[in-house]
Design a protein around this motif. Structure first.
Motif, PDB file in Angstrom:
ATOM      1  N   LYS A 133       0.827  -1.205   0.000  1.00  0.00           N
ATOM      2  CA  LYS A 133       0.000   0.000   0.000  1.00  0.00           C
ATOM      3  C   LYS A 133       0.863   1.258   0.000  1.00  0.00           C
ATOM      4  CE  LYS A 133      -4.064  -2.004   2.241  1.00  0.00           C
ATOM      5  NZ  LYS A 133      -4.925  -2.015   3.440  1.00  0.00           N
TER       6      LYS A 133
ATOM      7  N   LYS B  28       0.890   4.105  -2.924  1.00  0.00           N
ATOM      8  CA  LYS B  28       0.582   5.494  -2.590  1.00  0.00           C
ATOM      9  C   LYS B  28       1.692   6.447  -3.008  1.00  0.00           C
ATOM     10  CE  LYS B  28      -2.403   4.632   1.425  1.00  0.00           C
ATOM     11  NZ  LYS B  28      -2.531   4.784   2.891  1.00  0.00           N
TER      12      LYS B  28
ATOM     13  N   THR C  86      -7.346   3.340  -5.506  1.00  0.00           N
ATOM     14  CA  THR C  86      -8.376   3.850  -4.606  1.00  0.00           C
ATOM     15  C   THR C  86      -8.417   3.055  -3.308  1.00  0.00           C
ATOM     16  OG1 THR C  86      -9.697   4.526  -6.520  1.00  0.00           O
ATOM     17  CG2 THR C  86     -10.826   4.426  -4.401  1.00  0.00           C
TER      18      THR C  86
ATOM     19  N   HIS D 265      -5.597   4.277  -1.163  1.00  0.00           N
ATOM     20  CA  HIS D 265      -5.720   5.640  -0.654  1.00  0.00           C
ATOM     21  C   HIS D 265      -6.976   5.874   0.180  1.00  0.00           C
ATOM     22  CE1 HIS D 265      -2.673   6.457  -3.794  1.00  0.00           C
ATOM     23  NE2 HIS D 265      -2.349   7.478  -3.039  1.00  0.00           N
ATOM     24  N   ASN D 266      -8.071   5.239  -0.203  1.00  0.00           N
ATOM     25  CA  ASN D 266      -9.348   5.546   0.448  1.00  0.00           C
ATOM     26  C   ASN D 266     -10.211   4.292   0.582  1.00  0.00           C
ATOM     27  OD1 ASN D 266     -11.437   6.976   1.587  1.00  0.00           O
ATOM     28  ND2 ASN D 266     -12.113   7.928  -0.321  1.00  0.00           N
TER      29      ASN D 266
ATOM     30  N   GLU E 201     -12.064   3.136   2.988  1.00  0.00           N
ATOM     31  CA  GLU E 201     -13.355   3.254   3.672  1.00  0.00           C
ATOM     32  C   GLU E 201     -14.482   3.595   2.704  1.00  0.00           C
ATOM     33  OE1 GLU E 201     -13.980   2.428   6.751  1.00  0.00           O
ATOM     34  OE2 GLU E 201     -11.871   1.873   6.987  1.00  0.00           O
ATOM     35  N   SER E 202     -14.187   4.435   1.713  1.00  0.00           N
ATOM     36  CA  SER E 202     -15.234   4.811   0.757  1.00  0.00           C
ATOM     37  C   SER E 202     -15.702   3.602  -0.048  1.00  0.00           C
ATOM     38  CB  SER E 202     -14.723   5.901  -0.186  1.00  0.00           C
ATOM     39  OG  SER E 202     -13.694   5.401  -1.030  1.00  0.00           O
TER      40      SER E 202
END
Length: 212
Positions: free
Chosen positions: A37, A41, A71, A74-75, A77-78
């Motif tokens: 990860k 990133k 994604t 980086h994110n 949870e979304s």
């Protein structure tokens, strides 16, 4: 269960057959998630050139799935909310996409080698010789794109198979939306411009030597 086993064996076989396109040797099946990860990133892309107004059909799903990998890194949870996934299932998807990204690259050097072989063995001269080299490059590049597209189709199927009905619906909606966006976006690539002799000639002579 039997289908799942057959599907997994097929995916494993396709992974092994992709060694010619591999960026790294295959180790065990475990990866360091934190390290992976962090790498994703912090990556900065190579200098790119916009060569075409749209991606080819073969490039869209690999591009969408690699964007999904970014994604997740980086994110996450979304996506957990959007796809109604728990941590374990999202991690499974991340591992699947990370492994696919490790095993597959564009194999650009092989494309260039084929181009230079055509250039060096051609009996033509001038623009005809350049066109022969560019056509050889384009043919080999098309083979590479189709191989990668078929590989990612199997990866996508593997991801979809493990989702619940609700998650699958959300995931497919996401994929279709991102496909439309990718299809309408500018195509950014590191490949050689083959659309015309002038731009292609510079690449041919740079990689393969001056014209005779």
């Amino acid at each position: 269960m039997i289908y799942r086993l057959i599907h997994s064996l097929f995916l494993s076989g396709l992974l092994l057959s992709s060694l010619a396109f591999s960026q790294e040797p295959i180790g065990d099946n475990t990866i360091d998630l934190n390290s992976t990860k962090k790498t994703i990133k912090n990556q900065t892309g190579r200098e790119l050139k916009v060569l075409a107004p749209t991606l080819s059909a073969e490039e869209i799903d690999p591009a969408v799935l690699n964007r999904l990998l970014q994604t997740i890194a980086h994110n996450p949870e979304s996506l957990k909310t959007r796809f109604a996934l728990d941590d374990n299932k999202l991690q499974d998807i991340f591992i699947t996409l990370s492994n696919a990204r490790t095993f597959i690259n564009t194999n650009e050097m092989a494309n260039v080698r084929v181009m230079c072989q055509a250039w060096n063995h051609s009996t033509a001269s001038g623009e005809d010789r350049i066109n022969e080299a560019l056509n050889a490059y384009e043919k080999r590049n098309g083979f590479t794109k189709r191989f990668i597209a078929n590989f990612y189709a199997t990866v996508l199927s593997d991801i979809q198979y493990g989702l619940s009905e609700q998650s699958l619906l959300s995931f497919n909606t996401y994929m279709n939306d991102r496909r439309r966006r990718m299809a309408n976006a500018g195509a950014v690539t590191t490949g050689i411009a083959t659309q015309n002799v002038r731009s292609g000639a510079e690449a041919v002579t740079f990689h393969c030597g001056p014209a005779r």
